[in-house]
Design a protein around this motif. Structure first.
Motif, short mmCIF file in Angstrom:
data_model
loop_
_atom_site.label_atom_id
_atom_site.label_comp_id
_atom_site.label_asym_id
_atom_site.label_seq_id
_atom_site.Cartn_x
_atom_site.Cartn_y
_atom_site.Cartn_z
N ALA A 95 75.63 57.68 11.45
CA ALA A 95 74.36 57.34 10.82
C ALA A 95 73.20 57.55 11.79
CB ALA A 95 74.39 55.91 10.31
N ARG A 96 73.42 57.18 13.04
CA ARG A 96 72.37 57.37 14.06
C ARG A 96 72.07 58.84 14.26
NH1 ARG A 96 73.50 53.01 18.90
NH2 ARG A 96 71.75 54.14 19.81
N ALA A 97 73.09 59.65 14.27
CA ALA A 97 72.89 61.09 14.46
C ALA A 97 72.12 61.70 13.29
CB ALA A 97 74.24 61.79 14.63
N GLU A 98 72.45 61.28 12.06
CA GLU A 98 71.76 61.79 10.88
C GLU A 98 70.30 61.34 10.88
OE1 GLU A 98 71.80 64.22 7.51
OE2 GLU A 98 73.35 63.90 9.03
N LEU A 99 70.07 60.10 11.27
CA LEU A 99 68.71 59.57 11.35
C LEU A 99 67.88 60.35 12.37
CD1 LEU A 99 66.79 57.18 10.48
CD2 LEU A 99 67.60 56.02 12.55
N ALA A 100 68.43 60.56 13.56
CA ALA A 100 67.70 61.26 14.62
C ALA A 100 67.38 62.70 14.23
CB ALA A 100 68.52 61.24 15.91
N LYS A 101 68.24 63.30 13.44
CA LYS A 101 68.06 64.69 13.03
C LYS A 101 66.96 64.85 11.99
CE LYS A 101 71.53 66.38 10.76
NZ LYS A 101 72.88 66.92 10.45
N ASN A 102 66.73 63.81 11.19
CA ASN A 102 65.89 63.97 10.01
C ASN A 102 64.58 63.19 10.02
OD1 ASN A 102 67.99 65.54 8.95
ND2 ASN A 102 68.97 63.77 7.99
N PHE A 103 64.40 62.26 10.95
CA PHE A 103 63.21 61.40 10.91
C PHE A 103 62.45 61.45 12.23
CE2 PHE A 103 65.78 59.85 7.49
CZ PHE A 103 64.90 59.34 6.55
N SER A 104 61.14 61.33 12.15
CA SER A 104 60.30 61.32 13.35
C SER A 104 60.58 60.05 14.15
CB SER A 104 58.82 61.38 12.97
OG SER A 104 58.41 60.15 12.38
N PRO A 105 60.27 60.08 15.46
CA PRO A 105 60.51 58.89 16.29
C PRO A 105 59.83 57.63 15.77
CG PRO A 105 60.09 60.80 17.68
CD PRO A 105 59.83 61.24 16.26
N GLY A 106 58.66 57.77 15.15
CA GLY A 106 57.96 56.60 14.63
C GLY A 106 58.76 55.86 13.59
N TRP A 107 59.36 56.59 12.66
CA TRP A 107 60.18 55.96 11.61
C TRP A 107 61.48 55.42 12.20
CZ3 TRP A 107 58.14 54.41 7.33
CH2 TRP A 107 57.01 55.06 6.82
N GLN A 108 62.05 56.11 13.19
CA GLN A 108 63.25 55.59 13.84
C GLN A 108 62.96 54.26 14.54
OE1 GLN A 108 65.55 58.53 16.15
NE2 GLN A 108 64.28 60.12 15.23
#
Length: 437
Positions: free
Chosen positions: A122-135
């Motif tokens: 899930a972390r990998a998918e998040l990092a791939k698709n969302f800007s650092p601000g949303w992360q």
């Protein structure tokens, strides 16, 4: 700021992908993420969504079921998600996944260890698709906990084109111009601004846009974390500015008392219902588009939108969103979080309308019309150049509960906009208590 050009994007964004017979863009749901088989496993998901939002989210869950074999049950939480989850945790029957609306609630839950960190996939998918601000917004003390599946641009004002044309009004770019155009509309015989004051969260959004534009992002961050008090002169200026609108009965649909009795959906229907409109404008996020359709108006023809006017040097960019978190650390819950972080899950709801995604890899052709494509593109293009809803960052007791805290104080302010200092004292009293608990 990137979203300052939202109006141009909204009105001119070109369609992408294929067109159906009605002219709406249609894109197939992608399959970019690999999910495990979960046959026989059951999940319970809770969110505040009801009606059309629940129906559309159910389609997202159905796609997850189809791909994994899991069974997912949706349980509406009611408006008070914090209390709902708290009662379930106390009864040792928490749902697997919760869609939280406040950053402050995510932080509270993480501090109490009610929610579980994102797994590796899930972390990998998040990092791939969302800007650092949303992360970062989905993290607590550097650990990622949540996926912002559904987000919103809360710096938009929607207007009835017939009312504007009749009055000879134009889209304002500054707060002063907004007040001037509202008076022009009032002179034409139409009540200018519809406010859903019965829902206190709409009033916090008004304040946040004025404050961010006028005081700037650094002061906004300080007030969000209670690093400065609500009695600060910057709050005085913002409330005094807001009183220019709230304090003029001629500018509010049905006056202040009527605004306080109006719920958010009614504020939109007053602006766009068939026949002679009772209002010319309504302020709120991109999700207004769904209410416009419910009122029988056509987006882009009967209803158009412009960015919240600049009160200070720059127009504000305020966002909100629903973040998915796991209350149970299981293979199934982590798989659902991975799916929700993918463009696949975003596309399912986006094509139905009523959703804006911060997922940078979601094809804009997934959105059903140019207006939503423009709003979505502007939000994604903003990158990290935005501020999240201030009340949603606060502890729930201050920023997220009906009839108390910020919601109640600003409703009282709408009732009596002359009481700036009294409103500030009440806000500070409630904030100090909430941030110290």
């Amino acid at each position: 700021m990137a979203l300052a050009s939202a109006a141009a994007l909204v009105l001119t964004a070109a369609g992408c992908g294929s067109e159906d017979e009605g002219g709406a863009s249609v894109a197939p749901v992608p399959q970019t993420v690999q999910l495990p088989r979960l046959d026989g496993q059951k999940l319970q998901v809770t969110a505040v969504w009801t009606g059309t939002e629940q129906e559309n989210f159910s389609k997202v869950l159905a796609e997850f079921e189809r791909r994994t074999g899991a069974e997912v049950a949706f349980v509406p939480s009611g408006d008070d998600m914090s209390a709902f989850v708290g009662s379930k945790v106390a009864g040792k029957q928490p749902p697997d996944i919760a869609m939280l609306q406040q950053v402050g609630v995510l932080r509270e839950f993480a501090a109490k260890k009610w929610i579980k960190p994102l797994g590796e996939t899930a972390r990998a998918e998040l990092a791939k698709n969302f800007s650092p601000g949303w992360q970062q917004l989905g993290s607590y003390e550097g650990t990622p906990y949540g996926v912002y599946y559904k987000v919103s641009n809360k710096s938009l004002i929607w207007y009835n084109t017939r009312a504007f044309d009749y009055a000879g009004a134009t889209e304002p770019k500054t707060w002063r111009e907004l007040i001037e155009q509202a008076r022009l509309v009032s002179d034409s015989g139409v009540q200018p601004v519809s406010i859903g004051g019965a829902d206190g969260w709409t009033l916090t959004d008004w304040f946040e846009n004025v404050y961010l534009s006028q005081a700037g992002p650094e002061m906004y961050d300080k007030l969000s974390t209670h690093a400065i008090k609500w009695t600060d002169p910057s709050v005085t200026r913002a409330l005094t500015t807001l009183a220019e609108l709230f304090g003029d009965e001629d500018l509010l649909t049905d006056g202040r008392e009527g605004a306080l009795r109006t719920e958010f959906p009614q504020s939109v229907s007053k602006t766009f219902s068939a026949g002679d409109p009772r209002a010319a404008m309504v302020f709120e996020a991109d999700f207004v588009a769904a209410n416009v359709a419910d009122a029988g108006a056509e987006l882009g023809k009967d209803a158009k939108v412009f960015p919240f006017p600049a009160v200070g040097p720059k127009a504000p960019v305020v966002t909100g969103g629903d973040v998915a978190v796991a209350l149970k650390d299981t293979k199934a819950s982590q798989a659902l979080l991975t799916f929700l972080a993918s463009p696949d899950a975003a596309a399912v709801w986006a094509r139905e309308g009523g959703l804006i995604s911060a997922n940078t890899r979601l094809d804009l052709a997934s959105y059903p019309n140019p207006e939503l494509r423009g709003i979505a593109k502007a939000l994604v293009d903003a990158g990290n150049d935005f501020r999240f809803d201030m009340s949603d960052q606060a502890p729930a007791s201050f920023g997220g509960k009906p009839a108390q805290g910020e919601w109640k104080a600003l409703q009282d302010f709408l009732k009596n906009p002359r009481n700036v200092s009294g409103t500030q004292r009440q806000l500070e009293k409630d904030a100090a208590k909430a941030f110290s608990d």
